[in-house]
Design an enzyme around this catalytic site. Structure first.
Site, short mmCIF file in Angstrom:
data_model
loop_
_atom_site.label_atom_id
_atom_site.label_comp_id
_atom_site.label_asym_id
_atom_site.label_seq_id
_atom_site.Cartn_x
_atom_site.Cartn_y
_atom_site.Cartn_z
N LYS A 12 -13.09 64.92 91.30
CA LYS A 12 -14.13 64.59 91.05
C LYS A 12 -14.56 64.40 91.76
O LYS A 12 -15.18 64.51 93.22
CB LYS A 12 -13.62 63.55 90.51
N TYR A 52 -14.13 64.84 78.29
CA TYR A 52 -14.01 63.75 77.80
C TYR A 52 -13.25 63.29 76.88
O TYR A 52 -14.26 61.93 76.01
CB TYR A 52 -14.11 62.90 78.96
N PHE A 60 -17.05 53.50 78.61
CA PHE A 60 -17.91 53.35 79.49
C PHE A 60 -17.64 55.00 79.12
O PHE A 60 -18.48 56.00 80.10
CB PHE A 60 -16.65 53.53 80.77
N ARG A 88 0.53 61.89 88.03
CA ARG A 88 0.14 61.20 88.20
C ARG A 88 0.26 60.20 88.40
O ARG A 88 0.20 58.92 88.98
CB ARG A 88 0.59 60.90 85.63
N THR A 94 -5.13 54.41 87.51
CA THR A 94 -6.80 54.70 87.04
C THR A 94 -7.37 53.88 87.98
O THR A 94 -8.76 54.58 88.53
CB THR A 94 -7.31 53.97 85.94
N ARG A 105 -5.31 58.15 94.21
CA ARG A 105 -6.51 56.96 94.16
C ARG A 105 -6.41 55.95 95.48
O ARG A 105 -7.46 55.24 95.75
CB ARG A 105 -6.33 55.81 92.59
N ASN A 115 -12.46 57.05 91.23
CA ASN A 115 -11.58 56.92 91.52
C ASN A 115 -11.27 58.35 92.26
O ASN A 115 -9.25 58.53 92.12
CB ASN A 115 -10.67 57.02 90.14
N HIS A 118 -8.81 63.47 88.70
CA HIS A 118 -7.93 62.88 87.42
C HIS A 118 -7.08 64.11 86.85
O HIS A 118 -6.73 65.38 87.50
CB HIS A 118 -9.41 64.37 85.88
N GLU A 129 -6.69 71.49 78.53
CA GLU A 129 -7.93 71.04 79.49
C GLU A 129 -7.34 71.85 80.74
O GLU A 129 -8.73 72.61 81.22
CB GLU A 129 -6.99 69.77 80.60
N1 UDP Z 1 -12.95 54.58 83.01
C1 UDP Z 1 -14.54 54.27 83.82
N2 UDP Z 1 -14.01 52.82 83.56
C2 UDP Z 1 -12.82 51.92 82.79
C3 UDP Z 1 -11.82 52.46 82.59
C4 UDP Z 1 -11.76 54.85 82.39
O1 UDP Z 1 -15.13 54.79 84.37
O2 UDP Z 1 -12.29 51.01 82.57
C5 UDP Z 1 -13.54 56.60 84.23
C6 UDP Z 1 -11.95 56.55 85.16
O3 UDP Z 1 -13.06 57.76 85.71
C7 UDP Z 1 -10.84 57.66 84.70
C8 UDP Z 1 -11.56 57.86 83.41
O4 UDP Z 1 -12.68 56.58 82.92
O5 UDP Z 1 -10.33 58.18 85.06
C9 UDP Z 1 -10.63 58.50 82.84
O6 UDP Z 1 -10.04 56.82 81.73
P1 UDP Z 1 -8.69 57.83 81.43
O7 UDP Z 1 -8.34 55.70 81.31
O8 UDP Z 1 -8.31 58.09 81.04
O9 UDP Z 1 -7.54 57.39 82.77
P2 UDP Z 1 -7.11 57.97 83.92
O10 UDP Z 1 -5.62 59.35 82.67
O11 UDP Z 1 -8.38 59.20 84.81
O12 UDP Z 1 -6.33 57.08 84.79
MG MG Z 2 -6.70 60.01 81.46
#
Ligand code: UDP
Ligand code: MG
Length: 136
Positions: A12, A52, A60, A88, A94, A105, A115, A118, A129
């Site tokens: 990112k 997204y 958010f 993952r 996250t 992360r 973070n 992705h 994707e």
């Molecule tokens: N995100 C955020 N605030 C939140 C949760 C998620 O800004 O409270 C952002 C963060 O960059 C995250 C992305 O949204 O990586 C996608 O969220 P997801 O829950 O899918 O998390 P990930 O799969 O990336 O762990």
């Molecule tokens: Mg996700």
């Protein structure tokens, strides 16, 4: 039985900006996730919103799309054993504050939004994707 999978990873904007591309790629390579394709690009906000869109009802969402389109990113196809889940695990939670030690992360993430990486969360989403970035 082979369970070689492909998954989509993104470095990112916060990590690209801090010159962490090679360090993050090295973690994938060290862990036997082969980088089959990679591409540095700068998405428009509309493209980020499309990528997204599963999060479109989240509070958010708008900030997330602005952020993902705020600077260059690196999209990669990672291939290896159980690649979706394994990536993952390498990424960590996250929220970098909650991520386990040695995860990407934990090492590099700044905050829950910035973070650093992705990763696709299922084989089905990985296919979608990967197509988003690499079809044609
Ligand atoms: N995100 C955020 N605030 C939140 C949760 C998620 O800004 O409270 C952002 C963060 O960059 C995250 C992305 O949204 O990586 C996608 O969220 P997801 O829950 O899918 O998390 P990930 O799969 O990336 O762990
Ligand atoms: Mg996700």
């Amino acid at each position: 039985m082979s369970n070689i999978e492909q998954t989509l990873s993104i470095i990112k904007p916060d990590a690209v900006e801090r010159n962490l591309i090679d360090e993050i790629k090295a973690i994938f390579i060290k862990n036997n996730l082969n980088i089959k394709e990679d591409k540095k690009i700068h998405l428009t906000k509309e493209e980020a919103a499309e990528f997204y869109k599963v999060h479109q009802s989240k509070p958010f969402y708008d900030d997330l799309c602005s952020y993902l389109s705020s600077g260059p990113i690196v999209a990669m196809i990672l291939e290896g054993k159980n690649a979706v889940l394994f990536n993952r695990q390498l990424m960590g939670a996250t929220d970098p504050k909650k991520a386990e030690d040695k995860t990407i992360r934990k090492l590099y993430g700044i905050s829950i939004d910035k973070n650093s990486v992705h990763g696709s969360d299922s084989i089905e989403n990985a296919k979608k994707e990967i197509d988003f970035f690499f079809k044609n």
